[in-house]
Scaffold this motif. Structure first.
Motif, PDB file in Angstrom:
ATOM      1  N   ASP A  46       8.610  49.921  -2.298  1.00  0.00           N
ATOM      2  CA  ASP A  46       9.858  49.223  -2.581  1.00  0.00           C
ATOM      3  C   ASP A  46       9.836  47.824  -1.983  1.00  0.00           C
ATOM      4  O   ASP A  46      10.267  46.855  -2.612  1.00  0.00           O
ATOM      5  N   GLY A  47       9.304  47.705  -0.764  1.00  0.00           N
ATOM      6  CA  GLY A  47       9.206  46.392  -0.141  1.00  0.00           C
ATOM      7  C   GLY A  47       8.275  45.466  -0.907  1.00  0.00           C
ATOM      8  O   GLY A  47       8.575  44.280  -1.092  1.00  0.00           O
ATOM      9  N   MET A  48       7.149  46.002  -1.359  1.00  0.00           N
ATOM     10  CA  MET A  48       6.213  45.198  -2.142  1.00  0.00           C
ATOM     11  C   MET A  48       6.828  44.803  -3.476  1.00  0.00           C
ATOM     12  O   MET A  48       6.675  43.662  -3.925  1.00  0.00           O
ATOM     13  N   ARG A  49       7.525  45.738  -4.103  1.00  0.00           N
ATOM     14  CA  ARG A  49       8.191  45.432  -5.385  1.00  0.00           C
ATOM     15  C   ARG A  49       9.214  44.320  -5.194  1.00  0.00           C
ATOM     16  O   ARG A  49       9.286  43.378  -5.991  1.00  0.00           O
ATOM     17  N   ASN A  50      10.015  44.413  -4.135  1.00  0.00           N
ATOM     18  CA  ASN A  50      11.059  43.407  -3.913  1.00  0.00           C
ATOM     19  C   ASN A  50      10.453  42.023  -3.667  1.00  0.00           C
ATOM     20  O   ASN A  50      10.973  41.009  -4.148  1.00  0.00           O
ATOM     21  N   HIS A  51       9.359  41.989  -2.927  1.00  0.00           N
ATOM     22  CA  HIS A  51       8.735  40.696  -2.631  1.00  0.00           C
ATOM     23  C   HIS A  51       8.123  40.100  -3.904  1.00  0.00           C
ATOM     24  O   HIS A  51       8.301  38.898  -4.178  1.00  0.00           O
ATOM     25  N   ALA A  52       7.428  40.926  -4.681  1.00  0.00           N
ATOM     26  CA  ALA A  52       6.830  40.435  -5.929  1.00  0.00           C
ATOM     27  C   ALA A  52       7.913  39.972  -6.899  1.00  0.00           C
ATOM     28  O   ALA A  52       7.772  38.934  -7.563  1.00  0.00           O
ATOM     29  N   SER A  53       8.993  40.736  -6.982  1.00  0.00           N
ATOM     30  CA  SER A  53      10.091  40.373  -7.874  1.00  0.00           C
ATOM     31  C   SER A  53      10.728  39.053  -7.446  1.00  0.00           C
ATOM     32  O   SER A  53      11.082  38.217  -8.289  1.00  0.00           O
ATOM     33  N   ARG A  54      10.876  38.853  -6.136  1.00  0.00           N
ATOM     34  CA  ARG A  54      11.438  37.601  -5.632  1.00  0.00           C
ATOM     35  C   ARG A  54      10.524  36.423  -5.978  1.00  0.00           C
ATOM     36  O   ARG A  54      10.990  35.331  -6.318  1.00  0.00           O
ATOM     37  N   MET A  55       9.228  36.645  -5.904  1.00  0.00           N
ATOM     38  CA  MET A  55       8.289  35.585  -6.272  1.00  0.00           C
ATOM     39  C   MET A  55       8.425  35.215  -7.748  1.00  0.00           C
ATOM     40  O   MET A  55       8.409  34.032  -8.108  1.00  0.00           O
ATOM     41  N   ILE A  56       8.561  36.223  -8.594  1.00  0.00           N
ATOM     42  CA  ILE A  56       8.717  35.951 -10.028  1.00  0.00           C
ATOM     43  C   ILE A  56      10.011  35.177 -10.284  1.00  0.00           C
ATOM     44  O   ILE A  56      10.017  34.172 -11.004  1.00  0.00           O
ATOM     45  N   ARG A  57      11.103  35.645  -9.685  1.00  0.00           N
ATOM     46  CA  ARG A  57      12.392  34.975  -9.898  1.00  0.00           C
ATOM     47  C   ARG A  57      12.349  33.522  -9.420  1.00  0.00           C
ATOM     48  O   ARG A  57      12.879  32.621 -10.078  1.00  0.00           O
ATOM     49  N   THR A  58      11.722  33.301  -8.277  1.00  0.00           N
ATOM     50  CA  THR A  58      11.645  31.938  -7.743  1.00  0.00           C
ATOM     51  C   THR A  58      10.790  31.051  -8.635  1.00  0.00           C
ATOM     52  O   THR A  58      11.132  29.887  -8.897  1.00  0.00           O
ATOM     53  N   ALA A  59       9.668  31.590  -9.113  1.00  0.00           N
ATOM     54  CA  ALA A  59       8.810  30.815 -10.012  1.00  0.00           C
ATOM     55  C   ALA A  59       9.551  30.445 -11.290  1.00  0.00           C
ATOM     56  O   ALA A  59       9.439  29.312 -11.783  1.00  0.00           O
ATOM     57  N   LEU A  60      10.319  31.380 -11.813  1.00  0.00           N
ATOM     58  CA  LEU A  60      11.059  31.105 -13.051  1.00  0.00           C
ATOM     59  C   LEU A  60      12.202  30.128 -12.799  1.00  0.00           C
ATOM     60  O   LEU A  60      12.535  29.322 -13.676  1.00  0.00           O
ATOM     61  N   GLN A  61      12.804  30.191 -11.614  1.00  0.00           N
ATOM     62  CA  GLN A  61      13.846  29.215 -11.281  1.00  0.00           C
ATOM     63  C   GLN A  61      13.256  27.817 -11.220  1.00  0.00           C
ATOM     64  O   GLN A  61      13.876  26.841 -11.664  1.00  0.00           O
ATOM     65  N   SER A  62      12.040  27.722 -10.685  1.00  0.00           N
ATOM     66  CA  SER A  62      11.391  26.414 -10.648  1.00  0.00           C
ATOM     67  C   SER A  62      11.112  25.901 -12.058  1.00  0.00           C
ATOM     68  O   SER A  62      11.189  24.690 -12.311  1.00  0.00           O
ATOM     69  N   LEU A  63      10.806  26.803 -12.971  1.00  0.00           N
ATOM     70  CA  LEU A  63      10.610  26.425 -14.372  1.00  0.00           C
ATOM     71  C   LEU A  63      11.921  25.954 -14.987  1.00  0.00           C
ATOM     72  O   LEU A  63      11.976  24.928 -15.663  1.00  0.00           O
ATOM     73  N   LEU A  64      12.982  26.701 -14.730  1.00  0.00           N
ATOM     74  CA  LEU A  64      14.289  26.385 -15.296  1.00  0.00           C
ATOM     75  C   LEU A  64      14.780  25.026 -14.817  1.00  0.00           C
ATOM     76  O   LEU A  64      15.355  24.251 -15.580  1.00  0.00           O
ATOM     77  N   ASP A  65      14.524  24.731 -13.527  1.00  0.00           N
ATOM     78  CA  ASP A  65      15.034  23.493 -12.926  1.00  0.00           C
ATOM     79  C   ASP A  65      14.005  22.366 -12.918  1.00  0.00           C
ATOM     80  O   ASP A  65      14.301  21.275 -12.419  1.00  0.00           O
ATOM     81  N   ALA A  66      12.791  22.645 -13.413  1.00  0.00           N
ATOM     82  CA  ALA A  66      11.704  21.648 -13.345  1.00  0.00           C
ATOM     83  C   ALA A  66      11.528  21.165 -11.912  1.00  0.00           C
ATOM     84  O   ALA A  66      11.423  19.967 -11.645  1.00  0.00           O
ATOM     85  N   ASP A  67      11.468  22.105 -10.980  1.00  0.00           N
ATOM     86  CA  ASP A  67      11.459  21.798  -9.549  1.00  0.00           C
ATOM     87  C   ASP A  67      10.117  22.206  -8.935  1.00  0.00           C
ATOM     88  O   ASP A  67       9.874  23.394  -8.677  1.00  0.00           O
ATOM     89  N   ALA A  68       9.268  21.243  -8.672  1.00  0.00           N
ATOM     90  CA  ALA A  68       7.943  21.535  -8.124  1.00  0.00           C
ATOM     91  C   ALA A  68       8.026  22.015  -6.679  1.00  0.00           C
ATOM     92  O   ALA A  68       7.170  22.789  -6.238  1.00  0.00           O
ATOM     93  N   LEU A  69       9.037  21.563  -5.936  1.00  0.00           N
ATOM     94  CA  LEU A  69       9.184  22.014  -4.546  1.00  0.00           C
ATOM     95  C   LEU A  69       9.489  23.504  -4.480  1.00  0.00           C
ATOM     96  O   LEU A  69       8.949  24.226  -3.630  1.00  0.00           O
ATOM     97  N   VAL A  70      10.350  23.971  -5.362  1.00  0.00           N
ATOM     98  CA  VAL A  70      10.635  25.410  -5.431  1.00  0.00           C
ATOM     99  C   VAL A  70       9.379  26.171  -5.839  1.00  0.00           C
ATOM    100  O   VAL A  70       9.076  27.237  -5.288  1.00  0.00           O
ATOM    101  N   ALA A  71       8.630  25.620  -6.769  1.00  0.00           N
ATOM    102  CA  ALA A  71       7.378  26.256  -7.182  1.00  0.00           C
ATOM    103  C   ALA A  71       6.414  26.360  -6.006  1.00  0.00           C
ATOM    104  O   ALA A  71       5.729  27.377  -5.836  1.00  0.00           O
ATOM    105  N   GLU A  72       6.354  25.331  -5.186  1.00  0.00           N
ATOM    106  CA  GLU A  72       5.466  25.358  -4.022  1.00  0.00           C
ATOM    107  C   GLU A  72       5.842  26.462  -3.044  1.00  0.00           C
ATOM    108  O   GLU A  72       4.976  27.038  -2.375  1.00  0.00           O
ATOM    109  N   SER A  73       7.125  26.791  -2.965  1.00  0.00           N
ATOM    110  CA  SER A  73       7.550  27.849  -2.049  1.00  0.00           C
ATOM    111  C   SER A  73       6.993  29.202  -2.470  1.00  0.00           C
ATOM    112  O   SER A  73       6.782  30.083  -1.633  1.00  0.00           O
ATOM    113  N   VAL A  74       6.744  29.367  -3.763  1.00  0.00           N
ATOM    114  CA  VAL A  74       6.156  30.622  -4.256  1.00  0.00           C
ATOM    115  C   VAL A  74       4.727  30.766  -3.737  1.00  0.00           C
ATOM    116  O   VAL A  74       4.294  31.861  -3.372  1.00  0.00           O
ATOM    117  N   LEU A  75       3.997  29.666  -3.708  1.00  0.00           N
ATOM    118  CA  LEU A  75       2.617  29.709  -3.231  1.00  0.00           C
ATOM    119  C   LEU A  75       2.578  30.197  -1.781  1.00  0.00           C
ATOM    120  O   LEU A  75       1.689  30.969  -1.407  1.00  0.00           O
TER     121      LEU A  75
END
Length: 223
Positions: free
Chosen positions: A121-150
Motif C-alpha cells: 500500500d505504501g509503495m502504491r501510494n508513492h507511485a501514484s503520487r509520482m504519477i499525479r505529480t508528473a501529470l500536474q506538471s504536464l497540465l501546468d507546463a511546469d518543469a520545476l514540478v516535473a523535477e520534483s518527480v525525479l
C-alpha cells in the motif's frame, strides 16, 4: 484560422493524454486493491481496463502522428507532440505493470492468505503520487514540478530494496511459503517500474518545456 484549428487539436491531444492517464491510474489502484482485498472482481476490472488503455493508446498515437504529418509543427509545439507520444507509451506500460500485479494477485487468491513483509500500500501510494505529480506538471507546463518527480524516485527504489531483502529473509525462514513470497517480490518490482514510468513522464515534460533532454544527465550522474 488554420492556426486556431491547430491549437484546438493540441488541446484535444492534451485532453486525450489526461484521459489515458486516468485509465492507467485506475489500473494501478485496482490492481493493488485486488491483491490487498483478494478480490477476483477487481482482477477482472483491470483486465477489462487494459483493453480500454490499449484502444486509447492507439487513438492518441493516430492523432499525434496525424498532427505531425499534416501540420509540420515547429519548436515547442513539435516538442509537445513528441512528448505526448512518449508519455502515451509510458502510460500504456503502467497498465501492463498493473496487469502483471493482477496476474500475481489472481494466483495468490487461490491459496490461503499469507502475511507477507511487503508494504504494497505504501509503495502504491508513492507511485501514484509520482504519477499525479508528473501529470500536474504536464497540465501546468511546469518543469520545476516535473523535477520534483525525479527526486521522488529514490524513495520507491529504497522501498523496493527493503521489500526484496525482507521477502528473501521470509523465504529462508518459511520455505514452504516461497511461491507466495516470490509473487510478492515481482509485485514490488512492478510498482518500482511504475514509478520509473512516472519519472519518464516527468522527463518528457521537462523536454517539452525547456527543450532539454535530462535522461543523459541522469545517466551521467549514475555513472
Amino acid at each position: 484560422m488554420p492556426r486556431i484549428h491547430f491549437q484546438q487539436q493540441l488541446a484535444e491531444l492534451k485532453d486525450k493524454i489526461l484521459a489515458m492517464a486516468a485509465l492507467s491510474q485506475q489500473a494501478l489502484e485496482a490492481s493493488v486493491d485486488a491483491f490487498l482485498q483478494r478480490d477476483p472482481g477487481l482482477c477482472q476490472f483491470v483486465r477489462d481496463n487494459e483493453k480500454a488503455i490499449n484502444a486509447a493508446q492507439r487513438e492518441l498515437d493516430e492523432l499525434a502522428y496525424d498532427l505531425l504529418a499534416k501540420e509540420q509543427p515547429m519548436a515547442i509545439d513539435l516538442r509537445f507532440i513528441l512528448a505526448v507520444i512518449k508519455i502515451n507509451g509510458d502510460l500504456e506500460r503502467i497498465g501492463d505493470q498493473a496487469m502483471s500485479i493482477v496476474l500475481r494477485a489472481a494466483e495468490m487468491i487461490e491459496g490461503d492468505p499469507v502475511d507477507l513483509p511487503l508494504d504494497i500500500d505504501g509503495m502504491r501510494n508513492h507511485a501514484s503520487r509520482m504519477i499525479r505529480t508528473a501529470l500536474q506538471s504536464l497540465l501546468d507546463a511546469d518543469a520545476l514540478v516535473a523535477e520534483s518527480v525525479l527526486a521522488m524516485d529514490d524513495e520507491i527504489d529504497r522501498m523496493n530494496r527493503i521489500a526484496h531483502q525482507e521477502l528473501t529473509r521470509f523465504i529462508q525462514e518459511h520455505p514452504e511459503l516461497s511461491p507466495q513470497a516470490l509473487q510478492a517480490i515481482i509485485i514490488s518490482r512492478n510498482l518500482e517500474r511504475i514509478a520509473d514510468h512516472a519519472t519518464n513522464i516527468a522527463m518528457d515534460v521537462i523536454f517539452w518545456v525547456r527543450g532539454a533532454d535530462v535522461r543523459h544527465q541522469l545517466t551521467a550522474a549514475v555513472d
